[in-house]
Design a protein around this motif. Sequence first.
Motif, PDB file in Angstrom:
ATOM      1  N   GLY B  15       0.857  -1.189   0.000  1.00 17.22           N
ATOM      2  CA  GLY B  15       0.000   0.000   0.000  1.00 17.22           C
ATOM      3  C   GLY B  15       0.886   1.229   0.000  1.00 17.22           C
ATOM      4  N   VAL B  16       0.603   2.162  -0.903  1.00 20.14           N
ATOM      5  CA  VAL B  16       1.397   3.399  -0.969  1.00 20.14           C
ATOM      6  C   VAL B  16       0.450   4.568  -0.766  1.00 20.14           C
ATOM      7  CG1 VAL B  16       3.029   4.748  -2.338  1.00 20.14           C
ATOM      8  CG2 VAL B  16       2.764   2.317  -2.786  1.00 20.14           C
ATOM      9  N   ASP B  17       0.750   5.394   0.212  1.00 20.83           N
ATOM     10  CA  ASP B  17      -0.091   6.561   0.483  1.00 20.83           C
ATOM     11  C   ASP B  17       0.756   7.810   0.229  1.00 20.83           C
ATOM     12  OD1 ASP B  17      -1.615   8.605   1.493  1.00 20.83           O
ATOM     13  OD2 ASP B  17      -1.845   7.760   3.508  1.00 20.83           O
ATOM     14  N   VAL B  18       0.536   8.421  -0.932  1.00 16.14           N
ATOM     15  CA  VAL B  18       1.311   9.614  -1.268  1.00 16.14           C
ATOM     16  C   VAL B  18       0.510  10.839  -0.813  1.00 16.14           C
ATOM     17  CG1 VAL B  18       2.502  10.891  -3.084  1.00 16.14           C
ATOM     18  CG2 VAL B  18       2.267   8.408  -3.268  1.00 16.14           C
ATOM     19  N   GLY B  19       0.796  11.280   0.393  1.00  7.57           N
ATOM     20  CA  GLY B  19       0.082  12.424   0.956  1.00  7.57           C
ATOM     21  C   GLY B  19       0.730  13.731   0.536  1.00  7.57           C
ATOM     22  N   ALA B  20       0.051  14.823   0.853  1.00  3.24           N
ATOM     23  CA  ALA B  20       0.583  16.138   0.483  1.00  3.24           C
ATOM     24  C   ALA B  20       1.907  16.394   1.192  1.00  3.24           C
ATOM     25  CB  ALA B  20      -0.433  17.208   0.837  1.00  3.24           C
ATOM     26  N   SER B  21       2.061  15.882   2.416  1.00  4.27           N
ATOM     27  CA  SER B  21       3.306  16.111   3.149  1.00  4.27           C
ATOM     28  C   SER B  21       4.223  14.893   3.110  1.00  4.27           C
ATOM     29  CB  SER B  21       3.016  16.428   4.615  1.00  4.27           C
ATOM     30  OG  SER B  21       2.175  17.519   4.719  1.00  4.27           O
ATOM     31  N   ALA B  22       3.656  13.703   3.433  1.00  2.44           N
ATOM     32  CA  ALA B  22       4.513  12.521   3.557  1.00  2.44           C
ATOM     33  C   ALA B  22       4.002  11.375   2.695  1.00  2.44           C
ATOM     34  CB  ALA B  22       4.575  12.082   5.014  1.00  2.44           C
ATOM     35  N   THR B  23       4.966  10.555   2.272  1.00  3.57           N
ATOM     36  CA  THR B  23       4.625   9.336   1.524  1.00  3.57           C
ATOM     37  C   THR B  23       4.878   8.144   2.435  1.00  3.57           C
ATOM     38  OG1 THR B  23       5.062  10.304  -0.616  1.00  3.57           O
ATOM     39  CG2 THR B  23       5.323   7.915  -0.461  1.00  3.57           C
ATOM     40  N   LYS B  24       3.886   7.267   2.490  1.00  2.00           N
ATOM     41  CA  LYS B  24       3.979   6.132   3.382  1.00  2.00           C
ATOM     42  C   LYS B  24       3.824   4.843   2.578  1.00  2.00           C
ATOM     43  CE  LYS B  24       1.107   8.877   4.824  1.00  2.00           C
ATOM     44  NZ  LYS B  24       0.804  10.305   4.531  1.00  2.00           N
ATOM     45  N   VAL B  25       4.623   3.841   2.924  1.00  2.00           N
ATOM     46  CA  VAL B  25       4.493   2.537   2.269  1.00  2.00           C
ATOM     47  C   VAL B  25       4.319   1.476   3.345  1.00  2.00           C
ATOM     48  CG1 VAL B  25       5.815   0.734   1.078  1.00  2.00           C
ATOM     49  CG2 VAL B  25       5.694   3.017   0.107  1.00  2.00           C
ATOM     50  N   VAL B  26       3.398   0.556   3.119  1.00  6.18           N
ATOM     51  CA  VAL B  26       3.241  -0.590   4.021  1.00  6.18           C
ATOM     52  C   VAL B  26       3.282  -1.863   3.179  1.00  6.18           C
ATOM     53  CG1 VAL B  26       1.555  -1.866   5.439  1.00  6.18           C
ATOM     54  CG2 VAL B  26       1.984   0.543   5.900  1.00  6.18           C
ATOM     55  N   LEU B  27       4.050  -2.846   3.654  1.00  2.00           N
ATOM     56  CA  LEU B  27       4.075  -4.164   3.009  1.00  2.00           C
ATOM     57  C   LEU B  27       3.395  -5.157   3.940  1.00  2.00           C
ATOM     58  CD1 LEU B  27       7.781  -4.088   1.811  1.00  2.00           C
ATOM     59  CD2 LEU B  27       5.758  -4.021   0.331  1.00  2.00           C
ATOM     60  N   LEU B  28       2.459  -5.878   3.408  1.00  5.44           N
ATOM     61  CA  LEU B  28       1.728  -6.871   4.207  1.00  5.44           C
ATOM     62  C   LEU B  28       2.081  -8.265   3.728  1.00  5.44           C
ATOM     63  CD1 LEU B  28      -2.046  -5.904   4.438  1.00  5.44           C
ATOM     64  CD2 LEU B  28      -0.315  -5.721   6.214  1.00  5.44           C
ATOM     65  N   ILE B  34       1.982  -6.716   9.098  1.00 11.55           N
ATOM     66  CA  ILE B  34       2.897  -5.749   8.489  1.00 11.55           C
ATOM     67  C   ILE B  34       4.311  -6.331   8.473  1.00 11.55           C
ATOM     68  CG2 ILE B  34       3.915  -3.437   8.673  1.00 11.55           C
ATOM     69  CD1 ILE B  34       1.298  -2.462   9.860  1.00 11.55           C
ATOM     70  N   ALA B  35       4.872  -6.422   7.252  1.00  7.46           N
ATOM     71  CA  ALA B  35       6.221  -6.980   7.112  1.00  7.46           C
ATOM     72  C   ALA B  35       7.260  -5.871   6.971  1.00  7.46           C
ATOM     73  CB  ALA B  35       6.271  -7.896   5.892  1.00  7.46           C
ATOM     74  N   GLY B  36       6.843  -4.720   6.520  1.00  7.45           N
ATOM     75  CA  GLY B  36       7.779  -3.623   6.347  1.00  7.45           C
ATOM     76  C   GLY B  36       7.038  -2.336   6.083  1.00  7.45           C
ATOM     77  N   SER B  37       7.731  -1.214   6.306  1.00  5.87           N
ATOM     78  CA  SER B  37       7.081   0.074   6.043  1.00  5.87           C
ATOM     79  C   SER B  37       8.130   1.160   5.861  1.00  5.87           C
ATOM     80  CB  SER B  37       6.149   0.448   7.199  1.00  5.87           C
ATOM     81  OG  SER B  37       6.907   0.667   8.370  1.00  5.87           O
ATOM     82  N   ASP B  38       7.671   2.285   5.371  1.00  6.18           N
ATOM     83  CA  ASP B  38       8.570   3.432   5.244  1.00  6.18           C
ATOM     84  C   ASP B  38       7.731   4.706   5.235  1.00  6.18           C
ATOM     85  OD1 ASP B  38      11.371   4.420   4.686  1.00  6.18           O
ATOM     86  OD2 ASP B  38      10.297   5.339   3.006  1.00  6.18           O
ATOM     87  N   VAL B  39       8.306   5.753   5.805  1.00  9.64           N
ATOM     88  CA  VAL B  39       7.661   7.073   5.774  1.00  9.64           C
ATOM     89  C   VAL B  39       8.722   8.079   5.363  1.00  9.64           C
ATOM     90  CG1 VAL B  39       6.488   8.871   7.104  1.00  9.64           C
ATOM     91  CG2 VAL B  39       6.106   6.474   7.689  1.00  9.64           C
ATOM     92  N   ARG B  40       8.401   8.911   4.400  1.00 14.74           N
ATOM     93  CA  ARG B  40       9.347   9.969   4.026  1.00 14.74           C
ATOM     94  C   ARG B  40       8.575  11.157   3.457  1.00 14.74           C
ATOM     95  NH1 ARG B  40      13.580   8.010   0.823  1.00 14.74           N
ATOM     96  NH2 ARG B  40      13.406   6.146   2.114  1.00 14.74           N
ATOM     97  N   LEU B  54       9.249   2.512  -1.411  1.00 10.18           N
ATOM     98  CA  LEU B  54       9.053   1.076  -1.603  1.00 10.18           C
ATOM     99  C   LEU B  54      10.385   0.341  -1.439  1.00 10.18           C
ATOM    100  CD1 LEU B  54       7.443  -1.448  -2.416  1.00 10.18           C
ATOM    101  CD2 LEU B  54       7.912  -0.890  -4.810  1.00 10.18           C
ATOM    102  N   ALA B  55      11.439   0.891  -2.082  1.00  7.74           N
ATOM    103  CA  ALA B  55      12.754   0.244  -2.006  1.00  7.74           C
ATOM    104  C   ALA B  55      13.196   0.135  -0.548  1.00  7.74           C
ATOM    105  CB  ALA B  55      13.767   1.047  -2.820  1.00  7.74           C
ATOM    106  N   GLU B  56      12.993   1.187   0.202  1.00  9.58           N
ATOM    107  CA  GLU B  56      13.407   1.206   1.608  1.00  9.58           C
ATOM    108  C   GLU B  56      12.598   0.198   2.442  1.00  9.58           C
ATOM    109  OE1 GLU B  56      16.065   2.230   4.253  1.00  9.58           O
ATOM    110  OE2 GLU B  56      16.056   3.053   2.211  1.00  9.58           O
ATOM    111  N   ALA B  57      11.301   0.168   2.186  1.00 12.69           N
ATOM    112  CA  ALA B  57      10.452  -0.776   2.934  1.00 12.69           C
ATOM    113  C   ALA B  57      10.847  -2.218   2.609  1.00 12.69           C
ATOM    114  CB  ALA B  57       8.983  -0.533   2.601  1.00 12.69           C
ATOM    115  N   LEU B  58      11.123  -2.462   1.334  1.00 15.85           N
ATOM    116  CA  LEU B  58      11.540  -3.815   0.922  1.00 15.85           C
ATOM    117  C   LEU B  58      12.864  -4.184   1.582  1.00 15.85           C
ATOM    118  CD1 LEU B  58      10.697  -3.664  -2.904  1.00 15.85           C
ATOM    119  CD2 LEU B  58       9.659  -5.249  -1.259  1.00 15.85           C
ATOM    120  N   ALA B  59      13.800  -3.240   1.543  1.00 13.37           N
ATOM    121  CA  ALA B  59      15.122  -3.513   2.116  1.00 13.37           C
ATOM    122  C   ALA B  59      14.992  -3.793   3.611  1.00 13.37           C
ATOM    123  CB  ALA B  59      16.052  -2.323   1.864  1.00 13.37           C
ATOM    124  N   GLY B  60      14.201  -2.981   4.288  1.00 13.86           N
ATOM    125  CA  GLY B  60      14.016  -3.158   5.735  1.00 13.86           C
ATOM    126  C   GLY B  60      13.431  -4.518   6.066  1.00 13.86           C
TER     127      GLY B  60
END
Lengths: 411, 265
Positions: B15-28, B34-40, B54-60
């Motif tokens: 799931g990718v949530d591209v918000g006005a301020s932050a982009t969030k990724v969740v891997l299920l 939840i197997a991984g996530s990232d916020v930037r 996505l790359a960061e969440a996958l790597a994590g």
Amino acid sequence: MAEERKSLIKKIGSTAAMNELMAEYFKELDQAANTHSAKVAWCTSVGPAELLRAFGFGVYFPENHGAMLGTSRLAPDLIPAANAVGYSPDICSYCTSDVGSYLQKNTPLTKAFGIKTVPRPDVLVYNTNQCRDVQDWFSFYQREFDVPLIGVETPRSVGEVKSEQVQDIVVQLKGLIPALEQVSSQKFDIDRLREVVASSYRCTLGWKKVLRAAENVPSPITFFDGTIHMGPAVVLRGDDRAIGYYETLHAELQQRIEQNNGAVDGEKLRFFWEGMPVWGKLRAHAELFAENRACVVASTYCNSWIFEPLAEPDPFLGMARAYTELFIVRSEAYKERYLEGMARDYRIDGFIYHDAKTCPNNSNNRYGLPGRLAQKLELPYVVFNGDLNDLRLYSEEQARTQFEALIEQVS
Amino acid sequence: MSNASSDSPPVFFCGVDVGASATKVVLLDGGGDIAGSDVRLSGVDYQETAEQALAEALAGAGLAREQVERTVATGYGRRNVGFADEVSTEIQCHGVGCYHWAQRAITVVDIGGQDNKVIRLAADGKRLDFKMNRKCAAGTGAFIEEIALRLALPLEQMEELAASTQRAVKLSSFCTVFAKTEILSHLRAGVPVAEIVRGAFLSVVQRVIEMDPLGGDVVLTGGVVAHNPTVGALLGERIGRPVIVPPQPQLTGALGAALIARRAV
Ligand code: SF4
């Protein structure tokens, strides 16, 4: 995902005939103003157009010009000029864009019809049935052109329309006659008025048939089409050419119905649009709903040019009733009942309310109506903030998200 | 659920949530955990940011890109996510994400960087209705950012200050610009900065309360409460009962998107 898509808007073949008719109308007006072959009256959109036509005036509607300023997206550039001379950004953006257009000498009529300026008025005639803004808007031109400003003051928020109220409007309408006789140098002719009113009534019937075609599932026409094809009903009512146009258009819609050819391919959802269109976003909105197999089938806006009381044998009574029984003039309770009927007739899946910042008169979401209706009809709704013409008051992303979320909810 | 055979690597849903301020990724994972996530920060290139997240969440999570079976994008930049299979609105995703934690009828309040949403869900998770705030920064994360700027405070210090006092000034203006002027007059009057910050938080809460009666169990999500838990406490005080804040509230939209991706397979 982001690649350009082919337009999903289905063209209505009759559009060419309408464009021709509208071009004819504007060229006649232009000629009248330039050669003085006829006097020109400016009229509010639900003002006494029939009476003016009966005097032989070429009738010009500044609100129609306002809508053109919106669709052409000239409005956001022109509104600031009106703001700068004291017309607030919070008042009607038809008014501010039109005044801005005048001040900046920039009209969409030039590009569309090769007309240099809007036709100069000989008289300005309003009806406050829709709002007070029109009177103040026309006052600007009264000062600019030094021509008479006359009109009808109609009560607002009317529940049941009482005969005293209608009689008062009849008196006011008749009261316009001396000034109109003077400006037009013509004697009032009741038979001519009867003819014009009868023609206007036939136009109403034609336009109503067009809108009612959308009761069919799938609907052969969308609200967005309607906002364009209402042109003749607005500017040419009382002129037989409008009647002919709606016969043509209705025949085309009928054919679509027979062929099960909806305006939106694979129509799955049907919505009602309450309030004004966002003129500069008509196409974007039409595409968005079509992409989602949703058809906005009906609206209060397009239905506002149906004037059935014009059938009255007394043309003054007919006009008075027609222009006072309008949706925009009525009370909240009446509006609620009206929308309930529309939801049933058009078999809708939800309501879209446009809260237009600069037109409270056409924004019926402000006194809790959407919530009350949703509860009663168990139909979802969305209220989006925007404006008819001032795109500075509209957020594309917010509106899109809200429309899509509504579609998701009923899908 | 998935077509993975026993010897192929397990599949995941994104799931990718591209918000006005932050982009969030969740891997299920296939089980919905939840197997991984990232916020930037979303920055200016949404596509690129989504790729990096996505790359960061996958790597994590120690996963390979090929293991992502399906991706759903949401948020303002949802159409900029080139690798998404489907898009869904934030309203839908926040609803699904919150219901995942609550599993009962709830009223979701999402205070985002640029807008607020109130979403009512039935006991079975079906959306009853939703509202979005009027188009104005008042009551959103952007308001807090503006006030931080006015007070020359780093954003991270806002929570600490707001939590350090029980007193708050009243900021009555709807308008962010007017509120900043109000702050100036409070500063001139010598009001401690912490009370102004708490007042700004209260003002955000006030704008939310004006949107809806907020009945039943209220679940509060979004970046604002993730970084400023005091906003949640203040909202609870105002409605007279505690609000529920799900784990990692900033991720709820992306989580909802990932759950929708998982459901679709
Ligand atoms: S009804 Fe609204 S849009 Fe029409 S003229 Fe009046 S204020 Fe303007």
